[in-house]
Structure formats: structure tokens, C-alpha cells
Design a protein around this motif. Structure first.
Motif: not given
Length: 786
Positions: A649-671
Motif C-alpha cells: 500500500s506504500i505510495e512511492w515517489e522517486i526523483g532523479p538520482l545521480p550516478e556515483l563512484i562507489a562500491d556497488p555492494v556497499f551502496m546496495q546495503v545503504v539503500m
């Protein structure tokens, strides 16, 4: 017709421009020639005496001044030569030798007796015919220089004058008179013993301009008290001569120079007449004297600590000669005055330095007691400003800026500190900042004087003191900018200025100059602060090393415990399932409930162990930065959550997001953690909503995850990112309390920061910022953190 006239005008204009350019070139060449004029080897003397150069060890006469032949005119007395004036074909060398035989013999004795003849020495008074002469001898390179001047007064008169001078200035010392009073005494005594119509005492400022501090004048002479003479009046090579030979006299500015003549056809090289009292002077200077209405002058150097501090300058409207004995007294006066000035300056600087060192001790002690942070200097603003006699100061410590007193805005001070860093000097001082750093002209009223110390370039630690502009009006003896005039003829010739009438100049953009003691103690201040900073850095490095070791041990322990707990937890869950399968029918309802509680607790413990293990590994894993498309990452996580009935039932609102230089596994954990957090705490709302957005700044990429959930009290915001820190009970919302701690560790490994903003019952926003310029931790270095 008009075209012809225009063409003619163009030709005349071009010719005029070429003429002006030619004249400018002539003038520039003459300025250059003036600044390099070999005034120590003029090849001539002033004609109020005679000069000879003598070879050693033969004591042969090498040169004689052209007027020396006057000595060979018929004389009475035993020293007369042959008794007749020289005739054509006579040998002047032999005739001069005969006339000077007694003096040359005395010179031979003087050379054997004296240890050093670098400066002129009075050998005595000699008679040539019916005339008495003072004979002075000194050595110039490899020749002897003999000077003869008519002895017009007794030597005793000079000694009496010297005694009077010593007494007068000695009394001034006893009374600890101020500098102005001391200079007035010197001007008055010099005026009395020399009889010149005007006597000035002036000192040179940092730019070489001479400021008149005292004068003694006869009634008809113009006063220059309080006036300045521009530095251009005394070229650099003349200043050098004043420093080497402290006295110079010109009895008559209209004299005709007597050239030095060789006694043989082979000639000799130019003789250095630096210490010769008879040395001829530059024609430009003689013109300067005549323009000033002065036909006779004498200058005595005031030399303080091996620098030309100033001059005692004597002027006379008509010709005036001062015998050697009185010149010695005048030279001695200059030496006594210099010693008096030096003692006063030394005492004044020592007292001021002592006061500054007391302040230094206070500031350094308080800094050391506060933990060694340079920025703590600003905690004592009055002492800090008193140290630099300043109206404002700035302390910059590791990029943090603190201002005290009257200062420019922070951005301008930061830019000024960057300029100071570029100077690559430990101590930077100026009393005219706008001239060396043009942006400072915009705030000259606050900062025209700057004293800055660079405590540490590595740690970006600076201390700056500011002095405001002090506007003043300077009185010049004539326009200092007029030193060249056009001749009536076809060319341009260099002239000294023709007028010495008072010329006023308003000067701004300058502060009170920094004293030598202030610069010296500032260097001591820097050294003391540097020791504190280095000691603190060593302590921090030692502590960091110890913390690193402890962190590694804790991580190893955490990993070991987490790994070893997995097996018993699996056993608990497994045996609980076996009991339910084999003996479930025999259990009471309460027993079944207890058994389920055991399974749930074991499952939670297993999740907790897994999260702890993952958290521990995040501090040990090497980062592998690459391009991460945050939009795709977030969309994949959101798709998974939409498939879960609990978050459908959650209403999602997702705006434009950047492209980062980062570790993808760590970013997966963060998000995952941030999105799951938002889903969990908004699940109790009737219309739950989660918003994911981003923002770009010059320095960083900012990503936010917001919800309309239960929120939190901002008083406890610092607890949110700690391990096992929870603001809500387990009965309200499940969780291990490790998710946000993992988020913080992952972001900090990338050199970023995390933030949280919330309000009870009105939702929360969790965000992180990653720098666009990746730091060293993002390049693969494991990060140890408890």
C-alpha cells in the motif's frame, strides 16, 4: 587641401612621438648611468687640498692631483724645492718627491708602525714653505693615498670641540632623553662647532626616505623640520659610501675638479677614493646643492647596527671649509649619537619583546591546557590582539576559521590565508597589504597591516593579526616625483629637482609598521605552537594506532563470536523442530507456545549474528569503487518491496538520482537499510508514503530517503547511527538496531557523511552525502572503526 594638411599633421605628430620616445630613451639611459655611476673612482678631487698615490714598498709617487703643481711655486723656507717654478721638460715626479720628501719619510714610518691603514690617519702637521698642512694617510687596495689640507686651526680646538660633544650627549644619556631631544642636542652641538648655517638630523624609513627629526638654523635659512627628502636624493651607491665612509665635506659646490695625473707615461688604474676626504662628487649632486641654495655641505653618517640609520646634514649658503680636526669631532659626534640611538632602540625593543613573551607564555599555556588545538587561541581574544597590537585577528585550524575583533568577512579572510600560504614563509608581515595583495584594498580600513604566522602548512593552521589603515599627510622638501627636466636645447638631461618648497602628499592604505621585536617574537610564537601541534599529532597518531589495534581485535572477536554462534543457534532451532515433530501431540498449548518462542528467539538471534557479521566485515572489506547508477539500484529494491504484501500500500515517489563512484555492494546495503527503515516506520500510517530524492552541490552528491512515519525526537538524533541503538521498542517495530550503523560505516568508508532529520509523528528523513572528489578510503584502504 584638407587631405594635405591632415597628412602633414600626421607626419609632424609621428615625428613628435619619435622625438619624445628618443628623449625618454635618453632620460632612461641617464637614470641608469646615474644609478651605476662609479662615484668611488671619480678620477679627480676637490681642490681644497692635494692628493698623491704612492707605491709600496718603493714609496714612489704614482699619481698626483693636477693642482699639486701649485706646491712647486717659489716658496721660502727649507722645504722649498729648487727655488724656481717648474719649467717645461722638468720631471714633476722628482720635483714633487723633493718637495714632499719629509712627508713621504713620515709615511714610511707610519706604515711600519700602524697595524691597519684602511681608514685615513692623521700623521701630523707639516710645513711646505710657509704653509702648514694636515697630512692624512690611508691604504686603498695596493697603493697609499696621501692627502694634504691646509691646517687653518690648531688641533687642540678639535679636541676641545670633541670634549664638549661628549659632555653634551653624555648628559642626554644620563637623563634618558627621548629620541627627539637627543637629536636636537646633536643638531645644536654640530651647528655650534661647525658654524654651518643649517644643521639637520634625519633618519631613513623603510623606503629609504629621510625624515627630518631635528634642526638648528640661522635666521635666514629655510626650515625643513618635519619634512621628508625622497630616497631618490641619495642613490644606492652613495648610500653604500655613507655606510663605509661616515663623513663627507664639500666646501664649495662651484669647485673645478683637480684631475689625478700619472707620473709616468704608462699610467695607472683608477684609484678607489672611497675613504679620501678630498674625493670629487657627482656633478648632479653639485647641481642639487646649488638648486637648494647651498654652496657648502657636510654629511655625517648615523650607523646603527651596521645599517645607515640616518644622517647629520650641514648646509651653508656660501663656501665654507672645515679643517680636519673639527671634522674628526663631527665624525665622533655621529658615532656617539649612533650609540645613543642603538642603546635606546635596543632597550625599547627588549622591553616590548619582554611584554610580548609574557603574552606568548599565557597564550601557549592556555592552548596546551585546552588540548593543543590552535583554534583555542581565539578563546583569549584580548591577549591575542594585544600580542600583535592589533584591532582584529583570525585563527585558522584545519580549515576551521575563528575571528576576533574588527575583521573582514570570513570569505575574504579565508582567501587572504590562502595567499599567506602561497608566500611559503613562516612569518609574513607588511604594513601596506593592498600593495602586495590587491584584493585587500576593499577592506583597507580594517586591514592595511598584516602579521601572519604559518603554524603548519600540512594541517592548515594559521594565525593572522590585522592593523587598520592610518591615513597621514607627509610634508616633502619639494615634489619627490620631479627629478628630470627638459633642456631648452635638443635633448633631455637628468636634473635634480629645482624646488624644495613644501609639497604635501596624503598617504593612505598603510598601517603602523610592525616592530622588529614583534616579528621576532611572532617567530618564537610559531615555533612554540608548532611544538604543541606536533606533540598533539604524535599523541593522536599514537592513539589512532592503539585504536586501530583494538578495533582489529574487536573485529576479530566479533567475527569469531558471530561465526561460532551460528552453529548452536542452528542446533536450537533444529531441536525445537524435532520436539514439535516427534512430541508435538504430547505438548500442552502452553508448551507449544513456549517452543515457538524458543524458535523465534533463536531466529532473531541468528539474524542478529548475521547482521553483526556483515557489520564487522564492512570494516575489513576492501572497497572496489565503480560507477553505480543509483536510479537502477533503487528501482530494483523498490520492485522487491512492492511484491511484499506488507508494503503493497506504500505510495512511492522517486526523483532523479545521480550516478556515483562507489562500491556497488556497499551502496546496495545503504539503500536497502534506508528504504526498509522508511517502509517499517511508515507501515502504521493509513496512507504510507516514501520519497527518494537527490541534490547536487559543488562538493558532493546528496541522496535522501523520507517517510511520513512515526518520526523521532531530535534530542536523540546522535543515538540513531550507533550499534544496537533503538528509539522504539521491539514490541512496536522489529529490528536488530544495526542497520543504520551499517549505513554510517559504509558511507564513511567512502569519505561521506550521514544525517537524520525527524519530528515525532511527522515522519523522518535520512540522507547521506558522498564527495565528488573521492578520498583515500574510497581507493581501497580498509577502514578500522570500533
Amino acid at each position: 587641401m584638407s587631405h594635405t594638411l591632415n597628412a602633414k599633421a600626421d607626419v609632424e605628430a609621428n615625428a613628435g612621438a619619435r622625438l619624445n620616445a628618443s628623449l625618454d630613451d635618453q632620460l632612461a639611459a641617464q637614470f641608469e648611468a646615474c644609478s651605476t655611476e662609479p662615484i668611488h673612482t671619480p678620477g679627480a678631487i676637490q681642490p681644497h687640498g692635494f692628493l698623491f698615490t704612492i707605491a709600496e714598498p718603493s714609496f714612489e709617487i704614482l699619481q698626483y692631483s693636477a693642482n699639486a703643481l701649485d706646491l712647486l711655486e717659489p716658496r721660502t723656507g727649507h722645504s722649498s724645492p729648487a727655488g724656481s717654478s717648474p719649467q717645461p721638460g722638468d720631471d714633476p715626479r722628482a720635483m714633487l718627491r723633493d718637495a714632499l720628501d719629509q712627508i713621504i719619510a713620515a709615511a714610511r714610518v707610519e706604515c711600519e708602525r700602524a697595524q691597519d691603514l684602511a681608514r685615513p690617519t692623521l700623521m701630523g702637521i707639516f710645513e711646505l714653505g710657509d704653509t702648514r698642512f694636515d697630512a692624512m694617510l690611508h691604504r686603498s687596495r695596493d697603493v697609499l693615498v696621501l692627502e694634504l689640507e691646509r691646517a687653518e686651526r690648531s688641533t687642540g680646538e678639535g679636541f676641545a670641540a670633541m670634549q664638549s660633544l661628549v659632555r653634551a650627549l653624555g648628559e642626554g644619556t644620563h637623563r634618558s632623553a627621548p629620541l627627539s631631544s637627543l637629536c636636537e642636542t646633536a643638531a645644536r652641538e654640530m651647528h655650534r662647532i661647525t658654524g654651518f648655517g643649517r644643521t639637520l638630523v634625519y633618519r631613513f624609513d623603510a623606503d629609504g626616505h629621510g625624515e627630518v627629526l631635528a634642526e638648528c638654523i640661522d635666521g635666514e635659512y629655510e626650515s625643513y623640520m618635519g619634512h621628508r627628502f625622497p630616497a631618490s636624493d641619495i642613490p644606492s651607491q652613495a648610500r653604500d659610501l655613507y655606510l663605509r665612509n661616515p663623513i663627507r665635506i664639500i666646501p664649495d659646490a662651484n669647485y673645478t675638479p683637480a684631475e689625478l695625473q700619472p707620473t709616468s707615461a704608462r699610467g695607472v688604474r683608477a684609484t678607489d677614493l672611497t675613504f679620501a676626504g678630498l674625493r670629487s662628487v657627482s656633478p648632479v649632486h653639485l647641481e642639487y646643492m646649488r638648486n637648494m641654495g647651498t654652496l657648502a655641505s657636510m654629511s655625517v653618517s648615523i650607523i646603527v647596527k651596521d645599517r645607515l640609520w640616518g644622517l647629520i646634514s650641514c648646509h651653508h649658503a656660501g663656501p665654507r671649509y672645515l679643517p680636519y680636526s673639527l671634522r674628526l669631532a663631527a665624525e665622533h659626534l655621529g658615532q656617539i649619537l649612533a650609540l645613543q640611538i642603538e642603546s635606546r632602540e635596543s632597550l625599547r625593543e627588549a622591553e616590548h619583546g619582554l611584554t610580548l613573551r609574557r603574552l606568548l607564555v599565557s597564550l601557549v599555556t592556555s592552548t596546551a591546557e585546552s588540548g593543543g588545538a590552535v583554534e583555542s587561541l581565539a578563546d583569549a581574544p584580548e591577549d591575542l590582539m594585544r600580542f600583535g597590537s592589533a584591532t582584529g585577528a583570525a585563527v585558522i585550524s584545519e580549515g576551521r576559521l575563528r575571528l576576533v575583533g574588527d575583521t573582514p568577512p570570513p570569505a575574504q579572510v579565508t582567501a587572504l590565508a590562502e595567499w599567506v600560504a602561497l608566500q611559503a614563509r613562516d612569518v609574513v608581515t607588511t604594513d601596506r597589504l593592498g600593495e602586495v595583495y590587491p584584493p585587500a584594498r576593499a577592506y583597507a580600513h580594517q586591514v592595511s597591516g598584516l602579521l601572519a604566522i604559518s603554524v603548519s602548512q600540512l594541517h592548515r593552521n594559521f594565525v593572522l593579526w590585522f592593523r587598520p589603515e592610518v591615513s597621514r599627510t607627509v610634508l616633502w622638501a619639494g615634489n619627490p616625483n620631479k627629478s628630470a627636466t627638459r633642456d631648452e636645447g635638443d635633448g633631455m638631461r637628468l636634473h635634480p629637482r629645482r624646488s624644495f618648497a613644501t609639497w604635501r602628499e596624503d598617504i593612505g592604505g598603510r598601517a603602523e609598521p610592525w616592530r622588529a621585536s614583534e616579528e621576532a617574537v611572532a617567530a618564537e610564537f610559531r615555533h612554540a605552537m608548532l611544538n604543541i601541534v606536533l606533540r598533539r599529532a604524535e599523541e593522536v597518531a599514537s592513539l589512532a594506532g592503539e585504536l586501530g589495534r583494538i578495533n582489529k581485535e574487536l573485529e576479530a572477536f566479533s567475527y569469531s563470536v558471530s561465526h561460532d554462534l551460528r552453529a548452536p543457534l542452528r542446533h536450537i532451532t533444529g531441536y525445537a523442530d524435532l520436539v514439535r515433530d516427534y512430541d508435538g501431540a504430547k505438548l500442552s498449548e502452553r508448551g507449544v507456545r513456549f517452543l515457538q518462542n524458543i524458535k523465534d528467539s533463536a531466529k532473531f538471534a541468528g539474524t542478529l549474528v548475521d547482521d553483526l557479521l556483515a557489520f564487522s566485515q564492512m570494516g575489513r572489506t576492501t572497497l572496489r569503487p565503480t560507477r553505480v547508477a543509483m536510479s537502477e539500484l533503487v528501482q530494483s529494491i523498490v520492485r522487491d518491496r512492492r511484491m511484499d504484501p506488507a508494503s503493497a500500500s506504500i505510495e512511492w515517489e522517486i526523483g532523479p538520482l545521480p550516478e556515483l563512484i562507489a562500491d556497488p555492494v556497499f551502496m546496495q546495503v545503504v539503500m536497502q537499510n534506508l528504504i526498509d527503515n522508511a517502509v517499517k516506520y511508515s507501515s502504521t500510517r493509513e496512507h504510507p508514503r516514501v520519497e527518494i530524492s537527490s541534490e547536487d552541490t559543488d562538493e558532493a552528491h546528496l541522496v535522501r530517503v523520507s517517510d511520513n512515519g512515526v518520526g523521532f525526537d531530535m534530542r536523540y538524533v546522535n543515538k540513531l547511527f550507533g550499534v544496537f541503538q533503538r528509539l522504539h521498542g521491539m514490541e512496536e517495530f522489529s529490528g536488530t538496531g544495526i542497520g543504520l550503523a551499517s549505513v554510517r560505516r559504509a558511507i564513511e568508508r567512502h569519505g561521506g557523511t550521514v544525517h537524520a532529520q525527524g519530528e515525532l509523528d511527522r515522519g523522518a528523513t535520512f540522507s547521506f552525502a558522498l564527495p565528488k572528489a573521492a578520498r583515500a578510503t574510497a581507493a581501497g584502504t580498509p577502514h578500522n572503526e570500533a
